[in-house]
Design an enzyme around this catalytic site. Structure first.
Site, short mmCIF file in Angstrom:
data_model
loop_
_atom_site.label_atom_id
_atom_site.label_comp_id
_atom_site.label_asym_id
_atom_site.label_seq_id
_atom_site.Cartn_x
_atom_site.Cartn_y
_atom_site.Cartn_z
N ASP A 85 0.86 -1.20 0.00
CA ASP A 85 0.00 0.00 0.00
C ASP A 85 0.89 1.25 0.00
OD1 ASP A 85 -2.47 1.30 0.17
OD2 ASP A 85 -2.50 1.28 2.37
N HIS A 86 0.52 2.28 -0.74
CA HIS A 86 1.14 3.61 -0.68
C HIS A 86 2.67 3.61 -0.75
CE1 HIS A 86 -2.35 6.11 0.02
NE2 HIS A 86 -2.79 5.26 0.92
N HIS A 184 -8.52 9.72 4.89
CA HIS A 184 -7.86 8.68 5.70
C HIS A 184 -8.19 8.90 7.17
CE1 HIS A 184 -4.72 7.87 2.40
NE2 HIS A 184 -5.30 6.72 2.63
N GLY A 185 -8.59 7.85 7.85
CA GLY A 185 -8.89 7.93 9.28
C GLY A 185 -10.33 8.38 9.51
N GLY A 213 -9.52 5.14 2.65
CA GLY A 213 -10.18 5.88 3.71
C GLY A 213 -11.59 5.39 4.00
N ALA A 214 -11.80 4.08 3.96
CA ALA A 214 -13.17 3.57 4.12
C ALA A 214 -13.61 3.47 5.59
CB ALA A 214 -13.30 2.21 3.45
N SER A 215 -12.69 3.66 6.53
CA SER A 215 -13.09 3.56 7.95
C SER A 215 -14.12 4.63 8.28
CB SER A 215 -11.88 3.76 8.86
OG SER A 215 -11.02 2.65 8.76
N ASN A 234 -10.12 0.28 1.00
CA ASN A 234 -9.02 0.17 1.97
C ASN A 234 -9.50 0.51 3.37
OD1 ASN A 234 -7.40 -0.35 -0.19
ND2 ASN A 234 -5.97 1.32 0.18
N VAL A 235 -9.14 -0.33 4.31
CA VAL A 235 -9.56 -0.12 5.70
C VAL A 235 -8.35 -0.27 6.61
CG1 VAL A 235 -11.08 -0.91 7.55
CG2 VAL A 235 -11.83 -1.11 5.17
P1 13P Z 1 -8.67 4.37 6.79
O1 13P Z 1 -7.63 4.45 7.84
O2 13P Z 1 -9.57 5.56 6.76
O3 13P Z 1 -9.45 3.11 6.87
O4 13P Z 1 -7.92 4.34 5.38
C1 13P Z 1 -7.12 3.24 5.04
C2 13P Z 1 -6.45 3.40 3.75
O5 13P Z 1 -6.94 4.06 2.86
C3 13P Z 1 -5.15 2.71 3.56
O6 13P Z 1 -4.57 2.97 2.32
#
Ligand code: 13P
Length: 288
Positions: A85-86, A184-185, A213-215, A234-235
């Protein structure tokens, strides 16, 4: 079972064609890897991605976390991809490809459009040699990948649909992460995605879209994104919070006997529960 790159791409494409999404769960250590794998095993018909790195490499070290995620996926009965990731670093991408990662995300979202294209093209070239698939990002998300900051989305960094089409044509990338109001977050107020923008991107871009940023994303927003080409979500923060809440609840019991195992187990089981809930939501919720 560790998916091969082509099998992982097939799982992504199948999800895309069915209006569903693969979950990509971020793992930092043994317990989060185990928690994600147990959730995948509890939902055997649904492939899951363990997102091991690049941020978590700062904590765990690249080699140990890479090996941990790959070995856990290989030993499991569930269909698991291991995803970087990233990553902004081509050497890191190559190391993960060589080790056997199913897919990588090259993150050039901080670069100019032309520089992002150049970096992504090179990552795609390297990934093809290893049969892996590639996710890139256009636009930039607010918030921090490892710590929840209650950020709000900024309109200026959102993905432009016409640019997205050009980017995908120029890079031949397999999946595109977009900025459409996602953060994100966790956020102070519930996120409202720019679903019209997402529809426009989906219309112009011929590959699956990825929602970071699905959290904490409200369910109607999540389902709205699935209906508009999002095939991977992504979570991270949601699993981190579940882990921390379980560990802090267990701490008074664990402390007198210095019982770290009960503490870590509580965290691991909470990750399994949270990840399972998301897999169920992604795969079983009736689509609008
Ligand atoms: P969250 O922390 O909002 O779930 O985002 C995760 C993410 O996008 C990881 O790449």
């Amino acid at each position: 079972m560790l998916l091969t790159g082509p099998e992982g791409l097939k799982a992504l494409t199948t999800a895309y064609e069915n209006g569903r999404a693969l979950p990509g769960f971020v793992a930092y250590n043994l317990e989060t890897v185990q928690g994600i794998v147990a959730a995948a095993e509890a939902n055997p018909d649904h492939p899951v991605l363990i997102q091991a790195g690049a941020g978590p490499f700062k904590h765990a070290g690249r080699e140990p976390l890479m090996r941990l995620a790959l070995d856990a996926a290989t030993a499991s009965s569930a269909a698991l991809g291991v995803h970087l990731d990233h990553s902004r670093d081509l050497d890191e991408i190559t190391a993960c490809l060589r080790a056997g990662y199913t897919s990588v995300m090259v993150d050039g979202s901080h670069l100019s459009f032309a520089e992002n294209i150049a970096l992504t093209r090179e990552a795609v070239r390297r990934a093809r040699d290893h049969g892996a698939w590639v996710e890139a990002e256009l636009g930039a998300l607010a918030g921090d990948e490892d710590v929840s900051t209650n950020a709000t989305a900024t309109a200026t960094a959102m993905t432009d649909p016409a640019q997205a089409a050009e980017f995908v044509a120029e890079t031949a990338v397999d999946a595109l992460a977009v900025a459409v109001g996602n953060v994100h977050g966790f956020t102070a107020t519930p996120v409202r995605l720019d679903l019209d923008r997402l529809s426009a991107i989906h219309t112009t871009v011929p590959v699956p879209l990825v929602l970071h940023g699905a959290s904490g994303l409200p369910e109607d927003q999540l389902l709205g994104s699935l209906a508009r080409g999002v095939a991977k979500i992504n979570v991270n923060a949601e699993l981190r919070r579940a882990y921390l809440q379980a560990v802090s609840a267990q701490l008074p019991t664990a402390l007198p006997g210095s019982d770290v195992v009960s503490l870590w187990s509580a965290g691991r089981d909470a990750v399994t529960k949270a990840a399972s809930r998301i897999i169920t939501q992604l795969t079983q919720t009736k689509l609008p």
